[in-house]
Structures are given as C-alpha cells and as structure tokens.
Motif scaffolding. Structure first.
Motif, PDB file in Angstrom:
ATOM      1  N   GLN A  38       0.675  -1.051   0.194  1.00 16.53           N
ATOM      2  CA  GLN A  38       0.053  -0.004  -0.079  1.00 16.53           C
ATOM      3  C   GLN A  38       0.926   1.338   0.057  1.00 16.53           C
ATOM      4  O   GLN A  38       0.545   2.363  -0.464  1.00 16.53           O
ATOM      5  N   SER A  39       2.141   1.279   0.604  1.00 13.62           N
ATOM      6  CA  SER A  39       2.702   2.532   0.748  1.00 13.62           C
ATOM      7  C   SER A  39       3.995   2.316  -0.476  1.00 13.62           C
ATOM      8  O   SER A  39       3.904   3.409  -1.087  1.00 13.62           O
ATOM      9  N   LEU A  43       1.090   4.089  -2.452  1.00 11.76           N
ATOM     10  CA  LEU A  43       0.873   5.861  -1.936  1.00 11.76           C
ATOM     11  C   LEU A  43       2.180   6.383  -2.773  1.00 11.76           C
ATOM     12  O   LEU A  43       2.019   7.718  -3.139  1.00 11.76           O
ATOM     13  N   TYR A  47       0.764   9.490  -4.607  1.00 10.59           N
ATOM     14  CA  TYR A  47       1.238  10.834  -4.583  1.00 10.59           C
ATOM     15  C   TYR A  47       1.927  11.282  -5.711  1.00 10.59           C
ATOM     16  O   TYR A  47       1.719  12.741  -6.225  1.00 10.59           O
ATOM     17  N   ALA A  63       7.314   9.770   0.633  1.00  7.76           N
ATOM     18  CA  ALA A  63       6.789   8.586   0.943  1.00  7.76           C
ATOM     19  C   ALA A  63       7.832   7.360   0.943  1.00  7.76           C
ATOM     20  O   ALA A  63       7.893   6.790   2.058  1.00  7.76           O
ATOM     21  N   LEU A 132       0.926   8.759   5.408  1.00 12.43           N
ATOM     22  CA  LEU A 132      -0.437   9.521   5.131  1.00 12.43           C
ATOM     23  C   LEU A 132      -0.179  11.043   5.531  1.00 12.43           C
ATOM     24  O   LEU A 132      -0.879  12.024   5.184  1.00 12.43           O
ATOM     25  N   GLY A 135       1.049  13.326   2.989  1.00 13.06           N
ATOM     26  CA  GLY A 135       0.008  13.799   2.072  1.00 13.06           C
ATOM     27  C   GLY A 135      -0.672  15.108   2.378  1.00 13.06           C
ATOM     28  O   GLY A 135      -1.164  15.993   1.782  1.00 13.06           O
ATOM     29  N   LEU A 227      -3.608   0.620  -3.118  1.00 12.01           N
ATOM     30  CA  LEU A 227      -4.076   0.871  -1.696  1.00 12.01           C
ATOM     31  C   LEU A 227      -5.456   0.082  -1.418  1.00 12.01           C
ATOM     32  O   LEU A 227      -5.434  -0.608  -0.427  1.00 12.01           O
TER      33      LEU A 227
END
Length: 475
Positions: A38-39, A43, A47, A63, A132, A135, A227
């Motif tokens: 997910q990261s 992300l 991002y 990130a 997160l 973000g 995600l």
C-alpha cells in the motif's frame, strides 16, 4: 512421542517449534506485505501522480523515505515503545530487543508465530501512518525537515497511540476501546497530525493552490487500486490468526469501500453533474478508513451502512464545511487528509461503538466481559443499554485522547524542528519544484508547462492544463 503420529510436515523441529502455527505465520507475513505494498509502491505512485508535475519526484520520495526511515527506527526502539514492557500506561520501555535473534525467534505476545513476524507486521502500519501525514504537507515542506519529522513523530506520537490502544497493557486497551485495525492509531492520528503539521509548515504558493490538476490520473488510479487491494492485509491480518474473523473483516472492508465509492460518486453527479474519478477515489478511501476500526466486529449490513455514511459525511465536510469554516480554510491540507482520514476515522470509531456485535467481539478479543465490546445498538436490543452506552463513551474518550495528543505532540515536534532547519522550502524551491530540490524531474521529455523546442509534438503542449475537478483537490 505423540509427534510420531503427526504428518512429517507438521512435526516440530528447530525451525518450526511446537508453539508456531505455519498457516498463521504465513498469513501474517502475507498480510504485512500487502500493507507494505500500500505504501511502496501504492502511495508512492498515488502521490507522485496526483500532484502537479513539478512536485511528482518530491512527493514520491517523501513517501519512500518515510518507509525506510520508519523501519530502522521501529527495529531500533519503536516496536518496544509501542508493544514492550510497561514504562507508563501509555508507553513501553525502549530497548534493542527487536534487533536481537533471541527475541525475534521467540513467540510473539499474541498469535502463534515469532516476534519477527509481529515486528514486521506492526512496522508496515507505522510506516503508512507517516506516509499519510506526508499527504497533507506535499508541495512546500523542506525535505530535511521531513527527514527529522519522521523519526521524531514516530517516537513521540505514534508509539503512544499504539501502546495505549493496541498493547494489552495500554490504558485504553484495558478500558475496552474497539479499534480493530487502526481507525484511532493510524487514520485519526494521521489526519489530525497532518492537519496540525500543515498549519505550522504553512500553505503552498497561491498559484499551486488555485490550480492543482493531477499530472497523471491513470497512474493515480493504479496507486489507489494497490491501496484498495492492500487493505485485505490491513484489516485481514489484525486477528493475528487465519480465522473466521479475518475472512469476515476482509469482506466487510471491500463491501464498505464499494458502498462509499458509489455514494460519493452519486453525490458528485447530483450536485456537480459530473462523475469525478478523483471523487470516486476519495469515496473509496473514506470507506476503507471508516470500516477499519470495526472491520471484524460488525455484520455485513452494518458494513454497507457504514459505507453509505462514509460516502456522505466526509463528502459534506470536504465539499461544504471546508468552504465555510475559518480554520479549515486557513490550513492548506494538500491531499485533504483531515477529511479522508480524521473525519472518516472518527466516524468509523463512533460507529464501531454503535454496531459492534458482542459475539463477533468475543471471537476477536476472546473475552467474556459483557460490559466491554458491545455496541449501543446491541446493548439496546439485549437489554444491556448501560453496557452499550459505556462502549460508546469509551470510543469517544479514545477519540479525544488521540486528537489532543496529536495536536500537542505534532506542534511541539514542528516547533523543535523549526529551531534547527526551516520547515518550509525556499521560495526558489517552491517556485521550481523537483529540479531545484532534487536535481531530478519526473518526466524526461517535458517540464511543468514547458514546450518542446524543434519538436513535432510542440502543439500538444500548447494546450491548456485541464481544469480542477469540481469533486475536490486531494485524497
């Protein structure tokens, strides 16, 4: 001698002690890896794709750096602060056990697998929390300040929430707060901390706030899809066992996300007459966040209802309240983390206190204590109104604690960092973006609004950038 009657692959040996369940260990490692994806890349891609072209590299690297830095700090001292022996009702004793072989190969404090699996599993949750927060800060935070922020916030804020709510010795855990998989510890804390840090860092340049088109919506969707699918491990791994409860949590997670996405999409069509892909992604995320604190302790119908509410309430806070409330207008939260994580996380935490099914709670928590873990709705149904009311009150106490602690700790951290390095980029860096900060750009062939010289494709880049979607500006 009883081992002689077991199949050979189940007989204990030095690599597979009698206390370890191979299936549970395999599921825990798989779940942790899904959360890690997910990261990285989830992300990182999201991002880097949703921001302006000039911020793509910086946003992705914030990130990526956080993921790596959190792992080193987590093994060094973070895990023991969050899950170690009690130092205080809200914090464990720091030590280096999480880097030593004897500790890592012994049985975890819960579950039938080694500490190494538990340390890895809990690390990916800590990492995504920091990502997160990033973000809310994209497009103007000094990267060196971010490098300092990550270990400080992990140490002083995240570990306190994790110990208090998830560790069996934590004061909120003992009180009976329901946080199945991180509605308090991850989403509410990241939403509040991101909003607070954004206040101290200050807003982006006005031109960047006024026009904020994603540089690649299709790649943004790829990151969002990773995600979403990674949430199978996010919620499915938290029973610490490959159980009935894990299966229920996974299904509830995806049903809630789908219901929330559809609700947000319908509201966009109703009020703005266009189905927005950015809006659909926002609805997906608010649904995932909302179900997280309750995933395995609510029935399917409750998960659908939570999806409907998570598609409505964060949508209203983002699209209407944000334009009306003075404080929300003053703080530049780049990805709208406050709405998608703090608001949706708070909603989920409250609804967990309403819809928690006592039978499912007992499967997850393995207790017979009726005053705990019974939602208000079931308390009323079963004649245990006071027990249900108590559970809702405990949920509100947990929300208040996480909110206040993150406002205070994040503010102190930002003020300390500001005494060492600037929190914001220089004006040149804010204006130019990635090339000024990193000496690199996301796209080798073009920059932010530049034209190709002597190129047959020049006409393509004379087109205006697409207008900002009416559905919002972030995730």
């Amino acid at each position: 001698m009883a081992y002689l009657y077991l199949p050979r692959n189940l007989q204990p040996d030095d690599a597979n002690p009698s206390w370890m369940n191979k299936a549970d260990n395999a599921w825990q490692l798989t779940s942790a890896t899904l959360v890690g994806l997910q990261s990285v890349p989830g992300l990182v891609i999201l991002y880097g794709s949703i921001v302006k072209k000039k911020w793509a590299v910086n946003s992705a690297l914030m990130a990526l750096y956080a993921f790596a830095a959190v792992l080193v700090c987590w093994v060094g001292w973070g895990y023991q602060l969050a899950f170690g022996d009690t130092l205080a009702p809200f914090l464990g004793k720091p030590n280096l056990d999480a880097s030593e072989q004897k500790f890592l190969m012994s049985q975890a404090f819960v579950g039938k697998y080694p500490n190494a699996s538990m340390v890895y599993f809990q690390f990916v949750f800590a990492a995504i929390t920091l990502i997160l927060i990033a973000g809310a800060l994209l497009g103007r935070m000094n990267f060196i300040a971010w490098m300092l922020f990550v270990p400080l916030w992990l140490t002083c804020s995240y570990t306190v929430g994790a110990f208090s709510i998830w560790c069996p010795q934590g004061w909120l855990f003992r009180m009976g707060v329901i946080d199945y998989s991180g509605g308090f510890v991850i989403h509410l804390s990241s939403g509040v901390a991101g909003f607070t840090a954004a206040y101290w860092v200050g807003p982006r340049a006005p031109r960047d706030r006024e026009r904020f088109p994603p540089n690649n919506i299709l790649l943004m969707l790829a990151g969002a899809g990773i995600l979403w699918m990674g949430w199978t491990g996010f919620n499915g791994g938290d029973p610490y066992v490959a159980s009935l409860d894990a299966s229920l949590a996974v299904l509830n997670t995806h049903v809630c996300a789908a219901a929330s996405l559809l609700t947000w999409l319908m509201l966009d069509i109703l009020f703005y007459e266009k189905p927005s892909v950015i809006g659909a992604t926002q609805g997906m995320i608010t649904g995932l966040v909302c179900i997280t604190p309750a995933a395995g302790v609510v029935q399917g119908w409750a998960a659908i209802l939570m999806g409907l509410l998570s598609g409505c309430i964060p949508w209203f806070s983002m699209m209407f309240l944000h334009k009306k409330m003075w404080l929300l207008k003053q703080v530049d939260d780049t990805m709208a983390v406050f709405h998608t994580h703090a608001v949706a996380g708070t909603l989920g935490a409250i609804l967990a206190g309403v819809f928690a099914n006592p039978r499912l709670s007992r499967i997850f928590y393995m207790v017979d204590d009726w005053p705990k873990y019974i939602g208000l709705a079931y308390g009323i149904q079963s004649g245990r109104f006071n027990a249900g009311l108590r559970q809702l009150w405990v949920q509100l106490i947990g929300i208040g604690f996480v909110f206040v602690w993150n406002v205070v700790s994040t503010s102190v951290i930002c003020l300390i960092i500001r005494m060492v390095v600037p929190l914001r980029m220089t004006e040149e860096e804010v204006s130019e973006g990635d090339n000024a900060i990193h000496g690199e750009e996301a796209y080798a062939l073009w920059g932010d609004g530049e034209k190709f010289d002597n190129s047959k494709l020049q006409l393509v880049h004379e087109m205006e950038e697409p207008p900002l979607s009416k559905s919002g500006y972030g995730l």
